[in-house]
Design a protein around this motif. Structure first.
Motif, PDB file in Angstrom:
ATOM      1  N   GLU A  36     -18.801  -3.990 -19.396  1.00 59.23           N
ATOM      2  CA  GLU A  36     -19.480  -2.985 -18.832  1.00 59.23           C
ATOM      3  C   GLU A  36     -20.487  -2.542 -20.034  1.00 59.23           C
ATOM      4  OE1 GLU A  36     -17.143   1.036 -19.286  1.00 59.23           O
ATOM      5  OE2 GLU A  36     -15.923  -0.610 -18.296  1.00 59.23           O
ATOM      6  N   HIS A  37     -21.512  -1.721 -19.462  1.00 56.60           N
ATOM      7  CA  HIS A  37     -22.460  -1.373 -20.489  1.00 56.60           C
ATOM      8  C   HIS A  37     -21.928  -0.136 -21.291  1.00 56.60           C
ATOM      9  CE1 HIS A  37     -25.805  -3.907 -19.483  1.00 56.60           C
ATOM     10  NE2 HIS A  37     -25.373  -3.818 -18.150  1.00 56.60           N
ATOM     11  N   GLY A  38     -22.322  -0.029 -22.428  1.00 57.81           N
ATOM     12  CA  GLY A  38     -21.875   1.121 -23.258  1.00 57.81           C
ATOM     13  C   GLY A  38     -22.316   0.930 -24.571  1.00 57.81           C
ATOM     14  N   PRO A  39     -21.883   2.162 -25.423  1.00 58.74           N
ATOM     15  CA  PRO A  39     -21.473   3.474 -24.919  1.00 58.74           C
ATOM     16  C   PRO A  39     -22.359   4.276 -24.324  1.00 58.74           C
ATOM     17  CG  PRO A  39     -21.550   3.501 -27.414  1.00 58.74           C
ATOM     18  CD  PRO A  39     -22.116   2.235 -27.052  1.00 58.74           C
ATOM     19  N   GLN A  40     -21.893   5.017 -23.507  1.00 60.98           N
ATOM     20  CA  GLN A  40     -22.929   6.010 -22.551  1.00 60.98           C
ATOM     21  C   GLN A  40     -23.810   6.755 -23.618  1.00 60.98           C
ATOM     22  OE1 GLN A  40     -23.359   5.550 -19.255  1.00 60.98           O
ATOM     23  NE2 GLN A  40     -22.100   3.981 -19.339  1.00 60.98           N
ATOM     24  N   ASN A  41     -23.213   7.432 -24.646  1.00 61.51           N
ATOM     25  CA  ASN A  41     -24.273   8.272 -25.277  1.00 61.51           C
ATOM     26  C   ASN A  41     -25.458   7.474 -25.960  1.00 61.51           C
ATOM     27  OD1 ASN A  41     -22.154   6.826 -27.207  1.00 61.51           O
ATOM     28  ND2 ASN A  41     -22.890   8.054 -28.851  1.00 61.51           N
ATOM     29  N   LEU A  42     -25.222   5.890 -26.392  1.00 62.18           N
ATOM     30  CA  LEU A  42     -26.391   5.366 -26.921  1.00 62.18           C
ATOM     31  C   LEU A  42     -27.111   4.728 -25.752  1.00 62.18           C
ATOM     32  CD1 LEU A  42     -24.654   3.254 -29.725  1.00 62.18           C
ATOM     33  CD2 LEU A  42     -25.743   5.393 -29.917  1.00 62.18           C
ATOM     34  N   LEU A  43     -26.662   4.511 -24.536  1.00 65.68           N
ATOM     35  CA  LEU A  43     -27.515   4.080 -23.401  1.00 65.68           C
ATOM     36  C   LEU A  43     -28.620   4.992 -23.115  1.00 65.68           C
ATOM     37  CD1 LEU A  43     -24.887   2.300 -21.037  1.00 65.68           C
ATOM     38  CD2 LEU A  43     -26.527   1.315 -23.015  1.00 65.68           C
ATOM     39  N   ARG A  44     -28.600   6.463 -23.739  1.00 66.45           N
ATOM     40  CA  ARG A  44     -29.688   7.050 -23.272  1.00 66.45           C
ATOM     41  C   ARG A  44     -31.100   6.807 -23.999  1.00 66.45           C
ATOM     42  NH1 ARG A  44     -27.546  12.596 -25.239  1.00 66.45           N
ATOM     43  NH2 ARG A  44     -29.693  13.231 -24.633  1.00 66.45           N
ATOM     44  N   PHE A  45     -30.751   5.992 -25.134  1.00 69.25           N
ATOM     45  CA  PHE A  45     -31.776   5.437 -26.252  1.00 69.25           C
ATOM     46  C   PHE A  45     -31.839   4.239 -26.416  1.00 69.25           C
ATOM     47  CE2 PHE A  45     -29.360   9.119 -27.816  1.00 69.25           C
ATOM     48  CZ  PHE A  45     -30.102  10.443 -27.487  1.00 69.25           C
ATOM     49  N   LEU A  46     -30.987   3.438 -26.001  1.00 69.29           N
ATOM     50  CA  LEU A  46     -30.956   1.767 -26.005  1.00 69.29           C
ATOM     51  C   LEU A  46     -31.253   1.048 -24.508  1.00 69.29           C
ATOM     52  CD1 LEU A  46     -28.615   1.298 -28.979  1.00 69.29           C
ATOM     53  CD2 LEU A  46     -30.962   1.876 -29.291  1.00 69.29           C
ATOM     54  N   SER A  57     -24.655  -1.729 -33.805  1.00 67.37           N
ATOM     55  CA  SER A  57     -23.914  -1.048 -32.587  1.00 67.37           C
ATOM     56  C   SER A  57     -23.535  -1.912 -31.589  1.00 67.37           C
ATOM     57  CB  SER A  57     -25.243  -0.054 -32.205  1.00 67.37           C
ATOM     58  OG  SER A  57     -26.342  -0.731 -31.800  1.00 67.37           O
ATOM     59  N   ALA A  58     -24.256  -3.061 -31.568  1.00 66.04           N
ATOM     60  CA  ALA A  58     -23.926  -4.213 -30.583  1.00 66.04           C
ATOM     61  C   ALA A  58     -22.507  -4.628 -31.194  1.00 66.04           C
ATOM     62  CB  ALA A  58     -25.039  -5.389 -30.579  1.00 66.04           C
TER      63      ALA A  58
END
Length: 260
Positions: free
Chosen positions: A113-123, A102-103
């Motif tokens: 920037e940080h991302g993707p937003q859908n994965l930042l909920r868990f990582l 994923s990285a």
């Protein structure tokens, strides 16, 4: 009603961090606010999904060497083993191939920037970028640890009941993610980006490092780890196994091998 548990990293994306914090243009840590004027996160998300599908087909070519992987992993565990005050529940960190994948996909977007937003909920996620040559991958990792000089650990007496974030510099959450006691997996990727926009400056050739962590850390109102005698509060799954002040999985090897 039970208070909602929110990650600091997500909230920091909404807070501006002035250009004055950019002390070294050759080795930096991520901006707290993405520059939406020069990036298109919608198209980036589409590229991310397309790249993820292509990586899932067949054998992948990794954008990080085994030497760099071991250097990053060893450095994290060295930092985690020597935290002060000492941690009673610090878990040994191992390499995770799914986090590395994923990285790798996110690094290939070359978005600062940080991302993707859908994965930042868990990582959890740390970013670093550098222009020019470098001798060691740790030159991109050590700036995260250097934030320790600006960080004051919240002792139990400071948490009533929520722990404050005592940071006396531009940012401390890269360091706290590195030493978050329950974040026991990491996976990273390196990507060479051309014409990468970093805080409004165009870097013709940049080395971009993305590290993802699980379980994620930096939860608002919580300390990075529990203070006490090392390994005195290890989770039961570790079966009392302790090494170098860390809870160690009861396995023969602490490294996860490359997948074939």
């Amino acid at each position: 009603m039970k208070a909602r548990r929110l990650p600091i990293a997500v909230l920091l994306l909404c807070l501006p961090w002035g250009a004055g914090a950019r002390a070294d243009t050759n080795a930096t840590v991520p901006s707290a606010e993405p520059d939406t004027r020069v990036t298109d996160t919608g198209s980036a998300a589409l590229r991310y999904r397309a790249d993820a599908r292509s990586l899932a087909k067949g054998r992948r070519r990794r954008n990080i060497s085994q030497d760099d992987m071991l250097a990053i992993l060893d450095y994290h565990n060295k930092v985690r083993a020597k935290v002060f005050p000492p941690a009673s529940n610090m878990e040994y960190m191992v390499w995770d191939e799914s986090l590395a994948q994923s990285a790798e996909v996110w690094a290939s977007t070359c978005l600062w920037e940080h991302g993707p937003q859908n994965l930042l909920r868990f990582l959890g996620q740390n970013l670093s970028v550098r222009t020019g040559r470098y001798r060691s991958i740790l030159q991109l990792v050590k700036p995260w640890y250097d934030e320790v000089k600006d960080y004051s650990f919240p002792y139990p007496r400071d948490c009533n009941p929520r722990c404050p974030l005592k940071c006396y510099g531009p940012m401390c959450t890269h360091y706290t993610q590195m030493v978050w006691g329950t974040s026991n997996k990491v996976g990273c990727a390196i990507h060479t980006c051309h014409n990468m926009n970093v805080w409004g400056s165009l870097w013709r050739r940049a080395t971009y490092l993305v590290c993802n962590y699980s379980p994620k850390g930096n939860w608002i109102g919580e300390a990075p780890y529990k203070v006490g005698l090392p390994c005195s509060m290890c989770p039961p799954s570790y079966a009392g196994s302790c090494r170098n002040n860390m809870c160690v999985p009861p396995v023969n090897s602490n490294y996860l091998h490359w997948l074939k």
